[in-house]
Design a protein around this motif. Structure first.
Motif, PDB file in Angstrom:
ATOM      1  N   ALA A 125     -11.627 -48.446  -4.793  1.00 47.70           N
ATOM      2  CA  ALA A 125     -12.102 -48.300  -3.404  1.00 47.70           C
ATOM      3  C   ALA A 125     -12.568 -49.638  -2.831  1.00 47.70           C
ATOM      4  O   ALA A 125     -13.592 -49.714  -2.144  1.00 47.70           O
ATOM      5  CB  ALA A 125     -13.214 -47.252  -3.306  1.00 47.70           C
ATOM      6  N   LEU A 126     -11.801 -50.692  -3.112  1.00 44.31           N
ATOM      7  CA  LEU A 126     -12.136 -51.999  -2.521  1.00 44.31           C
ATOM      8  C   LEU A 126     -11.859 -51.948  -1.020  1.00 44.31           C
ATOM      9  O   LEU A 126     -10.949 -51.245  -0.581  1.00 44.31           O
ATOM     10  CB  LEU A 126     -11.282 -53.098  -3.155  1.00 44.31           C
ATOM     11  N   PHE A 127     -12.628 -52.717  -0.252  1.00 44.25           N
ATOM     12  CA  PHE A 127     -12.403 -52.760   1.196  1.00 44.25           C
ATOM     13  C   PHE A 127     -11.186 -53.643   1.446  1.00 44.25           C
ATOM     14  O   PHE A 127     -11.193 -54.838   1.149  1.00 44.25           O
ATOM     15  CB  PHE A 127     -13.639 -53.298   1.917  1.00 44.25           C
ATOM     16  N   THR A 128     -10.139 -53.041   1.990  1.00 42.22           N
ATOM     17  CA  THR A 128      -8.849 -53.720   2.038  1.00 42.22           C
ATOM     18  C   THR A 128      -8.800 -54.851   3.065  1.00 42.22           C
ATOM     19  O   THR A 128      -7.909 -55.685   3.013  1.00 42.22           O
ATOM     20  CB  THR A 128      -7.730 -52.706   2.336  1.00 42.22           C
ATOM     21  N   ASP A 129      -9.762 -54.862   4.002  1.00 44.29           N
ATOM     22  CA  ASP A 129      -9.761 -55.946   4.987  1.00 44.29           C
ATOM     23  C   ASP A 129     -10.632 -57.122   4.546  1.00 44.29           C
ATOM     24  O   ASP A 129     -10.756 -58.101   5.275  1.00 44.29           O
ATOM     25  CB  ASP A 129     -10.218 -55.429   6.361  1.00 44.29           C
TER      26      ASP A 129
ATOM     27  N   PHE B 293     -15.378 -46.281  -8.261  1.00 47.92           N
ATOM     28  CA  PHE B 293     -14.477 -45.178  -7.928  1.00 47.92           C
ATOM     29  C   PHE B 293     -13.187 -45.274  -8.737  1.00 47.92           C
ATOM     30  O   PHE B 293     -12.852 -46.337  -9.262  1.00 47.92           O
ATOM     31  CB  PHE B 293     -14.170 -45.186  -6.431  1.00 47.92           C
TER      32      PHE B 293
ATOM     33  N   ASP C 192     -16.232 -43.290 -12.212  1.00 45.39           N
ATOM     34  CA  ASP C 192     -15.393 -42.104 -12.024  1.00 45.39           C
ATOM     35  C   ASP C 192     -13.971 -42.425 -12.478  1.00 45.39           C
ATOM     36  O   ASP C 192     -13.259 -43.158 -11.799  1.00 45.39           O
ATOM     37  CB  ASP C 192     -15.415 -41.694 -10.542  1.00 45.39           C
TER      38      ASP C 192
ATOM     39  N   ARG D 138     -18.429 -55.620  -8.045  1.00 48.27           N
ATOM     40  CA  ARG D 138     -19.133 -55.219  -6.826  1.00 48.27           C
ATOM     41  C   ARG D 138     -20.226 -54.193  -7.143  1.00 48.27           C
ATOM     42  O   ARG D 138     -21.327 -54.253  -6.577  1.00 48.27           O
ATOM     43  CB  ARG D 138     -18.131 -54.615  -5.827  1.00 48.27           C
TER      44      ARG D 138
ATOM     45  N   VAL E 226     -21.602 -47.521  -8.221  1.00 50.50           N
ATOM     46  CA  VAL E 226     -20.577 -46.488  -8.447  1.00 50.50           C
ATOM     47  C   VAL E 226     -19.203 -47.158  -8.465  1.00 50.50           C
ATOM     48  O   VAL E 226     -18.876 -47.925  -7.565  1.00 50.50           O
ATOM     49  CB  VAL E 226     -20.602 -45.399  -7.342  1.00 50.50           C
TER      50      VAL E 226
END
Lengths: 270, 270
Positions: free
Chosen positions: A93-97, A89, A167, A155, A87
């Motif tokens: 919606a990448l993981f910022t950390d 987004f 999306d 990813r 999916v």
């Protein structure tokens, strides 16, 4: 269900409480296709993606992906379904950390026991396929909107899914990033043999890359066909949407009270 | 008659408002309890990613060290000054060590450290989880078949629970040192009396252990409130800021209320 059909949606209905969102939706998506779902804001496009991913359950009707009924799946079944699903987004919606590398490695580390050397090679290959191998050490806040979307794309295909849901992948991109993202979706779908479902407002870019288009209006399918067919449509809503016309079934003004009442004309005042 | 009807209407509206608040409050409490039960049930999965828990101990604990140590030092110094002023009137200035140590170990260490922890780490936990939700990072995890409660919430929760007693212990230790600096080094209370009276009066099981139990309970409460508020935050800037504020306010009230209950069980009648 035909052997080449990956997603089969039949008589789907969905409501948030008393508010009906989708009514009588039926659609099929074949393997290797890029399918666009278009429609005005709030028409239920993203809800449809959530129903395919199993995040929401329909009020009635069926969602069958690869022969399995998503609407009937329990928690374990949904987890298995989602491992074969990618999916993307709206804003990535990448993981910022986590770095770009670790973001792409995330699904591989969570769902496989592959050695770290192999994960490294796979991640660099996926990043290479979206043109960002050289950016693997960057953090998400160092990326432009288009780059973040491409990393998120890498990813989402990390586990080689059969189906990828996009999306609004074109929102907020400059013309170059827009073309790059569109071409990437088409190229990756063809080379990886996956099926892509793209929810979008962007008529020009999406009609260049998709095989089929579904138009949704008022929670129902208003039109369906190939890009050539929908360009020649006589349906008033689809025509207005494709050509961006101001006049048509979609009104500029939100429904409300009469002008006389709101502005106190003729002695009336709301 | 009209006046009577208005009063009745206002009363009915007031009762309806109270009723709605009670129903909503009960619903939210139930939701929070279910959330906490899920976090605890999935703790095994969280500890399976032990490096994440360690990273969150760093995030909550190590990064709170400065504020805890500086505050502890000043609280101890104030205790030293105030305690000496009172004790010297009764000719028992050598009991200063006992007063400082018991005040810190039994009460001020756990409570003040927990209040500071809720402000520094609790708010940061809520903001991080709330922003992850607002930027769809939690949804992205969910559709990747990765449980956000086990992967994000659990490590934060246990990181806070582990950090809190350690921070309270450091607060008390540095506080005693602050009291020593003021009482012995600055004012000139006898060094031997300061330490020997403290050693004789402070009981490890009754005082130190109860202080540790208190800080563990406070840590559990702050961790539960902070993670729940973050997870439940509306996905907007206003929603996250509201949740962060609620974490600090609710945690402070919970700490003070729990302190009263725990103290009444631990230290009264002895």
């Amino acid at each position: 269900m035909a052997a080449d059909t990956l997603v089969d949606i039949r008589n789907l209905e969905f409501a948030y409480g008393a508010r009906q969102i989708l009514t009588g939706i039926s659609m099929t998506m074949k393997r290797g296709q890029v399918v666009a779902i278009m429609g005005g804001s709030g028409c239920g496009k993203t809800t449809l993606l959530k129903l395919i991913s199993g995040t929401l359950r329909p009020s009635s009707g069926e969602v069958v992906v690869n022969g399995e009924a998503v609407h009937l799946m329990d928690t374990d079944g949904l987890a298995r379904h989602r491992r074969k699903l990618g999916v993307l987004f709206q804003f990535g919606a990448l993981f910022t950390d986590l770095s770009v590398f670790d973001n792409v490695a995330f699904p591989l580390r969570e769902h496989t026991d592959l050695p770290e050397e192999l994960i490294r090679d796979l991640v660099l290959l996926k990043l290479h396929s979206v043109g960002l191998r050289g950016a693997h050490a960057l953090m998400p806040h160092q990326l432009s909107g288009g780059m973040a979307r491409r990393v998120a794309l890498a990813r989402s295909i990390a586990l080689d899914p059969a189906l990828v849901l996009f999306d609004e992948p074109f929102t907020g991109l400059d013309p170059i990033s827009l073309t790059v993202t569109g071409n990437l979706i088409r190229r990756l779908t063809d080379t990886l043999g996956m099926t892509s479902v793209v929810v979008t407002h962007d008529v020009a870019e999406s009609l260049k890359i998709v095989d089929e288009v579904y138009f949704i209006a008022d929670g129902r399918i208003a039109a369906h066909g190939t890009p050539a067919e929908v360009r020649d449509t006589r349906d008033a809503f689809v025509h207005q949407f494709i050509y961006g016309e101001e006049d048509g079934p979609m009104r500029f003004h939100f429904p409300g009270g009469s002008m006389d009442a709101d502005f106190g004309l003729g002695g009336a005042r709301a | 008659m009209v006046w009577g009807a208005r009063v009745l209407k206002a009363l009915a509206s007031g009762f309806s408002h109270i009723g709605r608040s009670v129903v909503e409050g009960t619903w939210r409490l139930g939701y929070a309890s279910r959330f906490l039960a899920l976090v605890l049930l999935r703790s095994g999965l969280s500890f399976g990613r032990f490096s994440l828990v360690v990273r969150k101990v760093y995030f909550s604990g190590v990064q709170s060290l400065i504020i805890i140590l500086v505050s502890g030092l000043f609280v101890g110094m104030v205790l030293g000054l105030q305690g000496y002023e009172t004790l010297v009137r009764y000719g028992s200035a050598e009991a200063l060590g006992t007063l400082v140590a018991l005040s810190l170990v039994r009460e001020l260490g756990p409570v003040v450290a927990a209040l500071l922890f809720a402000s520094r780490a609790g708010s940061a936990i809520t903001a991080e989880i709330g922003l992850m939700k607002a930027t769809e990072q939690l949804s992205a995890m969910e559709v990747m078949a990765v449980d956000p409660i086990a992967r994000v919430v659990g490590p934060h929760f246990w990181g806070a629970v582990i950090s809190m007693p350690l921070l309270a212990a450091m607060f008390s230790a540095i506080g005693v040192f602050g009291g020593y600096l003021i009482g012995v080094v600055l004012i000139g209370v006898d060094d031997g009396a300061f330490w020997s009276q403290m050693q004789a009066a402070v009981d490890f099981r009754h005082d130190v252990m109860n202080g540790i139990i208190k800080s563990a309970v406070f840590g559990f409460a702050v961790a539960a409130i902070a993670t729940f508020e973050g997870y439940d935050a509306p996905p907007t800037a206003e929603g996250v800021s509201g949740a962060t504020t609620r974490t600090v306010v609710t945690s402070a009230l919970a700490i003070l209320a729990l302190d009263f209950v725990l103290t009444s069980f631990m230290f009264t009648g002895q």
